[in-house]
Design a protein around this motif. Sequence first.
Motif, mmCIF file in Angstrom:
data_model
loop_
_atom_site.group_PDB
_atom_site.id
_atom_site.type_symbol
_atom_site.label_atom_id
_atom_site.label_comp_id
_atom_site.label_asym_id
_atom_site.label_seq_id
_atom_site.Cartn_x
_atom_site.Cartn_y
_atom_site.Cartn_z
ATOM 1 N N TRP A 1 0.838 -1.189 0.000
ATOM 2 C CA TRP A 1 0.000 0.000 0.000
ATOM 3 C C TRP A 1 0.879 1.246 0.000
ATOM 4 C CZ3 TRP A 1 -5.229 -0.154 -0.492
ATOM 5 C CH2 TRP A 1 -5.854 -1.374 -0.272
ATOM 6 N N PHE A 2 0.456 2.192 -0.804
ATOM 7 C CA PHE A 2 1.048 3.516 -0.833
ATOM 8 C C PHE A 2 -0.059 4.514 -0.520
ATOM 9 C CE2 PHE A 2 5.178 2.855 -3.064
ATOM 10 C CZ PHE A 2 5.042 1.514 -3.384
ATOM 11 N N ARG A 3 0.318 5.719 -0.206
ATOM 12 C CA ARG A 3 -0.683 6.767 -0.020
ATOM 13 C C ARG A 3 -0.127 8.094 -0.513
ATOM 14 N NH1 ARG A 3 -0.766 7.170 6.641
ATOM 15 N NH2 ARG A 3 1.351 8.047 6.901
ATOM 16 N N GLN A 4 -1.061 8.949 -0.900
ATOM 17 C CA GLN A 4 -0.670 10.259 -1.394
ATOM 18 C C GLN A 4 -1.633 11.296 -0.839
ATOM 19 O OE1 GLN A 4 -0.281 10.568 -5.670
ATOM 20 N NE2 GLN A 4 1.046 12.355 -5.477
ATOM 21 N N ALA A 5 -1.106 12.125 0.024
ATOM 22 C CA ALA A 5 -1.887 13.227 0.562
ATOM 23 C C ALA A 5 -1.821 14.400 -0.403
ATOM 24 C CB ALA A 5 -1.358 13.631 1.933
ATOM 25 N N SER A 6 -2.797 15.255 -0.323
ATOM 26 C CA SER A 6 -2.858 16.402 -1.219
ATOM 27 C C SER A 6 -1.587 17.231 -1.120
ATOM 28 C CB SER A 6 -4.075 17.259 -0.856
ATOM 29 O OG SER A 6 -4.152 18.390 -1.696
ATOM 30 N N GLY A 7 -0.958 17.470 -2.274
ATOM 31 C CA GLY A 7 0.248 18.283 -2.312
ATOM 32 C C GLY A 7 1.523 17.540 -1.981
ATOM 33 N N ASN A 8 1.403 16.249 -1.655
ATOM 34 C CA ASN A 8 2.588 15.468 -1.273
ATOM 35 C C ASN A 8 2.907 14.399 -2.310
ATOM 36 O OD1 ASN A 8 2.531 16.964 1.047
ATOM 37 N ND2 ASN A 8 2.120 15.247 2.421
ATOM 38 N N GLU A 9 4.112 13.887 -2.223
ATOM 39 C CA GLU A 9 4.493 12.772 -3.076
ATOM 40 C C GLU A 9 3.854 11.491 -2.557
ATOM 41 O OE1 GLU A 9 8.906 14.334 -4.530
ATOM 42 O OE2 GLU A 9 8.729 12.612 -3.205
ATOM 43 N N ARG A 10 3.747 10.525 -3.447
ATOM 44 C CA ARG A 10 3.199 9.228 -3.047
ATOM 45 C C ARG A 10 4.201 8.553 -2.112
ATOM 46 N NH1 ARG A 10 0.010 5.921 -7.571
ATOM 47 N NH2 ARG A 10 -0.754 8.062 -7.739
ATOM 48 N N GLU A 11 3.689 8.017 -1.023
ATOM 49 C CA GLU A 11 4.508 7.455 0.056
ATOM 50 C C GLU A 11 4.211 5.973 0.223
ATOM 51 O OE1 GLU A 11 4.979 8.407 4.855
ATOM 52 O OE2 GLU A 11 3.006 8.573 3.915
ATOM 53 N N TRP A 12 5.253 5.193 0.347
ATOM 54 C CA TRP A 12 5.071 3.774 0.660
ATOM 55 C C TRP A 12 4.604 3.636 2.107
ATOM 56 C CZ3 TRP A 12 7.665 0.888 4.412
ATOM 57 C CH2 TRP A 12 7.436 -0.489 4.374
ATOM 58 N N VAL A 13 3.633 2.757 2.342
ATOM 59 C CA VAL A 13 3.056 2.592 3.671
ATOM 60 C C VAL A 13 3.331 1.210 4.256
ATOM 61 C CG1 VAL A 13 0.889 2.540 4.998
ATOM 62 C CG2 VAL A 13 1.209 4.238 3.175
ATOM 63 N N SER A 14 3.107 0.174 3.458
ATOM 64 C CA SER A 14 3.204 -1.176 4.006
ATOM 65 C C SER A 14 3.274 -2.164 2.861
ATOM 66 C CB SER A 14 1.976 -1.473 4.873
ATOM 67 O OG SER A 14 2.014 -2.792 5.387
ATOM 68 N N CYS A 15 3.797 -3.361 3.151
ATOM 69 C CA CYS A 15 3.765 -4.427 2.162
ATOM 70 C C CYS A 15 3.822 -5.776 2.864
ATOM 71 C CB CYS A 15 4.891 -4.302 1.156
ATOM 72 S SG CYS A 15 6.539 -4.532 1.845
ATOM 73 N N LEU A 16 3.421 -6.794 2.122
ATOM 74 C CA LEU A 16 3.435 -8.157 2.622
ATOM 75 C C LEU A 16 4.240 -8.995 1.653
ATOM 76 C CD1 LEU A 16 0.408 -9.996 4.146
ATOM 77 C CD2 LEU A 16 1.979 -11.185 2.639
ATOM 78 N N SER A 17 5.270 -9.621 2.159
ATOM 79 C CA SER A 17 6.198 -10.361 1.318
ATOM 80 C C SER A 17 5.551 -11.593 0.696
ATOM 81 C CB SER A 17 7.403 -10.790 2.151
ATOM 82 O OG SER A 17 8.217 -11.697 1.434
ATOM 83 N N SER A 18 5.876 -11.849 -0.558
ATOM 84 C CA SER A 18 5.380 -13.038 -1.240
ATOM 85 C C SER A 18 6.208 -14.270 -0.913
ATOM 86 C CB SER A 18 5.362 -12.805 -2.750
ATOM 87 O OG SER A 18 6.656 -12.489 -3.213
ATOM 88 N N THR A 19 7.414 -14.097 -0.395
ATOM 89 C CA THR A 19 8.280 -15.250 -0.169
ATOM 90 C C THR A 19 8.135 -15.830 1.231
ATOM 91 O OG1 THR A 19 10.104 -13.779 0.435
ATOM 92 C CG2 THR A 19 9.991 -14.517 -1.847
ATOM 93 N N ASP A 20 8.030 -14.952 2.242
ATOM 94 C CA ASP A 20 7.948 -15.496 3.599
ATOM 95 C C ASP A 20 6.800 -14.932 4.416
ATOM 96 O OD1 ASP A 20 10.709 -13.531 5.037
ATOM 97 O OD2 ASP A 20 8.759 -12.947 4.243
ATOM 98 N N GLY A 21 5.954 -14.121 3.799
ATOM 99 C CA GLY A 21 4.796 -13.581 4.504
ATOM 100 C C GLY A 21 5.115 -12.497 5.507
ATOM 101 N N SER A 22 6.361 -12.040 5.519
ATOM 102 C CA SER A 22 6.705 -10.988 6.471
ATOM 103 C C SER A 22 5.995 -9.697 6.097
ATOM 104 C CB SER A 22 8.215 -10.781 6.528
ATOM 105 O OG SER A 22 8.712 -10.438 5.243
ATOM 106 N N THR A 23 5.751 -8.883 7.100
ATOM 107 C CA THR A 23 5.060 -7.613 6.892
ATOM 108 C C THR A 23 5.984 -6.453 7.256
ATOM 109 O OG1 THR A 23 4.104 -7.727 9.113
ATOM 110 C CG2 THR A 23 2.801 -8.626 7.312
ATOM 111 N N HIS A 24 5.799 -5.358 6.574
ATOM 112 C CA HIS A 24 6.677 -4.211 6.746
ATOM 113 C C HIS A 24 5.851 -2.935 6.713
ATOM 114 C CE1 HIS A 24 10.028 -6.957 5.991
ATOM 115 N NE2 HIS A 24 9.240 -7.477 5.060
ATOM 116 N N TYR A 25 6.263 -1.966 7.523
ATOM 117 C CA TYR A 25 5.478 -0.743 7.663
ATOM 118 C C TYR A 25 6.381 0.477 7.732
ATOM 119 C CZ TYR A 25 2.030 -4.172 9.229
ATOM 120 O OH TYR A 25 1.191 -5.264 9.312
#
Length: 128
Positions: free
Chosen positions: A35-59
């Motif tokens: 997931w990414f997010r973009q607030a008004s006037g800001n650049e798109r920001e990475w928020v979170s992801c879930l790994s396809s290889t080991d299911g680890s989560t990152h924020y």
Amino acid sequence: VQLQASGGGLVQPGGSLRLSCAAPGFNLDFYAIGWFRQASGNEREWVSCLSSTDGSTHYVDSVKGRFTISRDNAEKTIYLQMNSLKPEDMAVYYCAATPDYYCNGPGRTTAYYGVDYWGKGTLVTVSS
């Protein structure tokens, strides 16, 4: 192939929302979904992801302890549970598919450049 994001809406500060990203046709053993997010006037920001290889989560640090990413393999849907929402979380949220290197590896710092597929955004408004 398409990613279909949904679940945005209006919520008061301190409230919760759950975003969904349907990924029919995607091989989730290969693609990490994030997931990414973009607030008004800001650049798109990475928020979170879930790994396809080991299911680890990152924020991103600003959402740690408040957001939870998860996956329903049978439904090929990725969720972002957002709790204790703050006004600064207000943004258009996008789900995206990347090779796992851009989630569970050093590529995470440049994840935006690793996106192969974007979903349409869903607006999250946090306001009283």
